[in-house]
Design a protein around this motif. Sequence first.
Motif, short mmCIF file in Angstrom:
data_model
loop_
_atom_site.label_atom_id
_atom_site.label_comp_id
_atom_site.label_asym_id
_atom_site.label_seq_id
_atom_site.Cartn_x
_atom_site.Cartn_y
_atom_site.Cartn_z
N ASP A 124 0.83 -1.21 0.00
CA ASP A 124 0.00 0.00 0.00
C ASP A 124 0.86 1.26 0.00
O ASP A 124 0.52 2.26 -0.65
CB ASP A 124 -0.92 0.00 1.22
N MET A 131 2.14 1.81 -3.46
CA MET A 131 1.09 2.35 -4.33
C MET A 131 0.84 3.84 -4.04
O MET A 131 0.59 4.63 -4.96
CB MET A 131 -0.20 1.56 -4.17
N SER A 132 0.94 4.24 -2.77
CA SER A 132 0.77 5.66 -2.43
C SER A 132 1.89 6.50 -3.02
O SER A 132 1.66 7.60 -3.55
CB SER A 132 0.74 5.83 -0.91
N ASP A 182 1.32 6.75 -6.68
CA ASP A 182 0.22 7.68 -6.98
C ASP A 182 0.73 9.12 -7.08
O ASP A 182 0.36 9.86 -8.00
CB ASP A 182 -0.85 7.60 -5.87
N GLY A 183 1.56 9.50 -6.12
CA GLY A 183 2.10 10.85 -6.16
C GLY A 183 2.92 11.10 -7.41
O GLY A 183 2.81 12.17 -8.04
N LEU A 206 2.61 9.51 -10.35
CA LEU A 206 1.73 9.52 -11.52
C LEU A 206 0.90 10.81 -11.60
O LEU A 206 0.49 11.22 -12.69
CB LEU A 206 0.81 8.31 -11.48
N LYS A 207 0.69 11.45 -10.47
CA LYS A 207 -0.04 12.71 -10.46
C LYS A 207 0.84 13.91 -10.77
O LYS A 207 0.37 15.05 -10.76
CB LYS A 207 -0.73 12.89 -9.11
N ALA A 218 4.97 1.67 -10.94
CA ALA A 218 3.93 2.36 -11.69
C ALA A 218 3.36 1.42 -12.75
O ALA A 218 2.13 1.39 -12.98
CB ALA A 218 4.50 3.62 -12.34
N LYS A 278 1.15 -1.00 -10.98
CA LYS A 278 -0.14 -0.40 -10.62
C LYS A 278 -1.07 -0.36 -11.82
O LYS A 278 -2.27 -0.63 -11.70
CB LYS A 278 0.08 1.02 -10.08
N TYR A 279 -0.50 -0.06 -12.98
CA TYR A 279 -1.30 -0.04 -14.21
C TYR A 279 -1.80 -1.44 -14.54
O TYR A 279 -2.97 -1.63 -14.90
CB TYR A 279 -0.46 0.52 -15.36
N GLU A 333 -4.05 -2.62 -11.31
CA GLU A 333 -4.97 -1.63 -10.75
C GLU A 333 -4.77 -1.49 -9.24
O GLU A 333 -5.69 -1.12 -8.50
CB GLU A 333 -6.43 -2.00 -11.06
N GLY A 334 -3.56 -1.80 -8.79
CA GLY A 334 -3.23 -1.67 -7.38
C GLY A 334 -3.76 -2.78 -6.51
O GLY A 334 -3.63 -2.74 -5.27
#
Length: 419
Positions: A53, A56-57, A60-61, A63-64, A90, A93-94, A97-98
């Motif tokens: 997790d 993934m966090s 996320d940062g 990818l944003k 990344a 995750k793609y 989907e995490g």
Amino acid sequence: MEVVKPVAEERYLLLPKGLRVSQWVVASTLVALDALIVCFIIALVPYTKIDWDAYMSQVDGFLKGERDYMRLEGDTGPLVYPAGFLYIFAALKYATEGLVFPAQVVFGVLYIINLAIVMLIYLKINVLPLWAFSLLCLSKRIHSIFVLRLFNDCFATTLLHSAIALLFYEHWYLGLIIFSAAVSVKMNVLLYAPPLFLLLLKRLSLKGVITSLLGAALVQLLSGLPFLLSHPVAYISRAYNLGRIFVHFWSVNFKFVPGDIFVSKTFAVFLLVGHLTLLGLFCHKKWCKHEGGLLCFLRSRIFPAISCKPDFQVLNKEHILTLMFVGNFIGIVCARSLHYQFYSWYFYSLPFLLWKTPFPTPFRLIIFATVELCWNIYPSTSLSSLLLLSAHLLILFGLWLSPSELPKASSSSADLKED
């Protein structure tokens, strides 16, 4: 007077064709059986939530659009890995989907790929008896690290073993690129850097050494470029922080050391000095023994006019593996803190290291079982960490006593063709 061991590669090539085929059959069978075990583990054993997790966090940062490493954090803290980690996870995750289950499937496949590469490496050197290949499949902790914990160490380890396999096949420049890619996932791979540098000096000209190192550096530069262009200080200080202080509770190897000493700079310096001293001793007395010692070897490479002109020949595969695995193991012995996932850094080298020692086989198996036992005691205790350190020191002592293999492949082995 020390006796020189026969060249393992030559022993392998001189084996009857039928026996060599049987080795590949046994190795392939072990990989297939282990694949079934991995399937059962994923299906029946509950996943353990630790770092996924948080990974993934952090992803996320990224990818944003966040490029400041000081702002990339997860549940377990700030991001402390180089950028290669972000790109791999990344992509995960793609693809997943995490979600944990599809990620476990990916890591299960990765486990089998890594095991197959390791089997290939062992098959090429003919040091282990065939039955001992099964030891590579018997670790409860390693299965857990790959398919129940989903640590990034798994990708770093697989890339590292891929780099070693490439060195076996004389792809030195590509091997350095893959090695650097492994470093970009996790910094522990740098424990292999000193012996790898020595191997480069043995195999390549100085121009070749510089070229290969520039290629490795380019991988780090390109992978970190988005962060270096925007927040270079944050990226370098976080991704390449060699001075991290780990929590005493999680230490598997030095739990018996009092907490205040464990986190002290004095203890860190003591271990660093020990690490460098051991590397120097092994370089001089073992790895460069047949070149007249480390200083003589370096003189012959850097100042060829003073001595004879260097003769760059194909290196014996056993010599390559010895330097890589022993050099990394020295770093493991002197590491201030080993967390549970760090077992993947050296588990696959244990059978080779044990069979390099002059110990009798029953004693080798006892040491192997002791190491595995210590890594499966949670939480670690003063007794378990002291027992692990003792096992490590025994292996290191055995490696010091072992004969030094010839660094270069013999002419007869170079002339033999594989069927």
